[in-house]
Motif scaffolding. Sequence first.
Motif, mmCIF file in Angstrom:
data_model
loop_
_atom_site.group_PDB
_atom_site.id
_atom_site.type_symbol
_atom_site.label_atom_id
_atom_site.label_comp_id
_atom_site.label_asym_id
_atom_site.label_seq_id
_atom_site.Cartn_x
_atom_site.Cartn_y
_atom_site.Cartn_z
ATOM 1 N N CYS A 48 -22.160 -15.391 -10.473
ATOM 2 C CA CYS A 48 -21.875 -14.310 -11.438
ATOM 3 C C CYS A 48 -20.382 -14.003 -11.515
ATOM 4 N N MET A 49 -19.552 -14.984 -11.195
ATOM 5 C CA MET A 49 -18.082 -14.854 -11.165
ATOM 6 C C MET A 49 -17.626 -13.797 -10.155
ATOM 7 N N LYS A 50 -18.378 -13.639 -9.096
ATOM 8 C CA LYS A 50 -17.986 -12.859 -7.924
ATOM 9 C C LYS A 50 -17.444 -11.454 -8.239
ATOM 10 N N PRO A 51 -18.256 -10.598 -8.832
ATOM 11 C CA PRO A 51 -17.795 -9.222 -9.072
ATOM 12 C C PRO A 51 -17.512 -8.506 -7.759
ATOM 13 N N GLU A 52 -16.599 -7.535 -7.797
ATOM 14 C CA GLU A 52 -16.171 -6.845 -6.581
ATOM 15 C C GLU A 52 -17.160 -5.733 -6.217
ATOM 16 N N ILE A 53 -18.344 -6.138 -5.807
ATOM 17 C CA ILE A 53 -19.415 -5.186 -5.525
ATOM 18 C C ILE A 53 -19.032 -4.248 -4.386
ATOM 19 N N ARG A 54 -18.270 -4.736 -3.426
ATOM 20 C CA ARG A 54 -17.912 -3.921 -2.260
ATOM 21 C C ARG A 54 -17.075 -2.693 -2.640
ATOM 22 N N HIS A 55 -16.400 -2.755 -3.797
ATOM 23 C CA HIS A 55 -15.566 -1.640 -4.234
ATOM 24 C C HIS A 55 -16.224 -0.794 -5.329
ATOM 25 N N HIS A 56 -17.421 -1.196 -5.738
ATOM 26 C CA HIS A 56 -18.044 -0.537 -6.890
ATOM 27 C C HIS A 56 -18.404 0.914 -6.611
ATOM 28 N N ARG A 57 -18.805 1.222 -5.377
ATOM 29 C CA ARG A 57 -19.188 2.601 -5.059
ATOM 30 C C ARG A 57 -18.026 3.566 -5.306
ATOM 31 N N ALA A 77 -20.483 -8.021 -1.411
ATOM 32 C CA ALA A 77 -20.876 -6.639 -1.139
ATOM 33 C C ALA A 77 -20.436 -6.245 0.270
ATOM 34 N N ASN A 78 -20.630 -4.984 0.605
ATOM 35 C CA ASN A 78 -20.326 -4.499 1.949
ATOM 36 C C ASN A 78 -21.347 -5.022 2.947
ATOM 37 N N GLU A 79 -21.005 -4.954 4.219
ATOM 38 C CA GLU A 79 -21.928 -5.411 5.247
ATOM 39 C C GLU A 79 -23.228 -4.615 5.229
#
Length: 281
Positions: free
Chosen positions: A164-173, A206-208
Motif C-alpha cells: 500500500c506504498m507504506k503509509p506512516e501508520i505509526r504517526h497517524h494517531r 505501525a507501532n509495536e
Amino acid sequence: MRIDSHQHYWEPRRGDYDWMPKDEPVLYRRYGPADLEPSLARNGIDRTVVVQAAESVHETEYMLGLADASESVAAVVGWVNFEDPGDRRQLERLARHPKLAGVRPLIQDIPDVDWMLRDDVQWAYEAIVDIDLTFDALGFPPHLDNFLTIFRRHPDLRVVIDHCMKPEIRHHRDNPAIFDTWAEKMSRFATETAACCKLSGLVTEANEDWTVEDLRPFTDHVLSVFGPERVMWGSDWPVCQLRATYDAWWEATNELTRHLDPAARDCVFGGTAARFYRIET
C-alpha cells in the motif's frame, strides 16, 4: 486457491543483502521453504509469490532454484539492474524460467526520489512490457507522484503497488493528516491507472502495540478505491515478524476483510494474485 502474494526467502551468508542489519536477530538468519511451510499449512495457503530482497541477479537465480524445489512457490519476482541497459539480456534469459513473473527495483532504498524518472532507466519499463512481465512498485508516500508519472507513461506496464506504498501508520494517531494525503494519492492510482495493490506490509509501518483498528482506515480505503478485484493479500514474511507472526497478520486481515462477501474475499486472498501473476489454479 489461497495465495500469499508477497513473501521472501533469503540466506544472509550469500552476502548481497546490503540493507539487512547484522545485529537484527529476526531478519539476519536464513529463511527457506521449510521455515514457512507450517504457517502455510495452518492457514490454508496453497501457493506463494517469492519477492526479491537483494539488488542482485544472483539472488533471483537463487530464488528460482528454490522455486524449482518447492511446489508451494508459484512465482518469483526478481531483479535486474535498471541502470544497465545491457541487463535486458539478463531479463530475457531469466524470463525463460516458467516461474519468473516479474521484477522489482528496490526504489525505497534509493536516496534520489526522482531516480525512477531518469532517462537511463526508462529502457527497463519498456523491456518489462515487451517481455510481458510484471512490475512490483516498492516505495514510500514521497514516491507516489513519480510512480503515477511512470504508470501513465507506460500504460501497458502490469503494475502492483507493494505494501500500500507504506503509509506512516505509526504517526497517524498524532497526525491524522497523514492519512488524508496518502489516501488522496492512492485514489488517483486507482482511478487513473490499472495498477493493483498488495494488502501487505502494514504492520511494520505501525507501532509495536498496533491494533486492527489502527490499520482499518488504510485497508478500508484501499479496498474501497481499488476494489477487491485489484487487491491481493501478502504476508511480507519474514519481515512481518518485526511486528507480528504470520498467523497474527493472517488473522488481522481476515478481520479487516470480514465485511466483504465471499466472492470479494476470494479475490483478495487468491484470485487477484492468480490473475496478475498468471498463476494456474
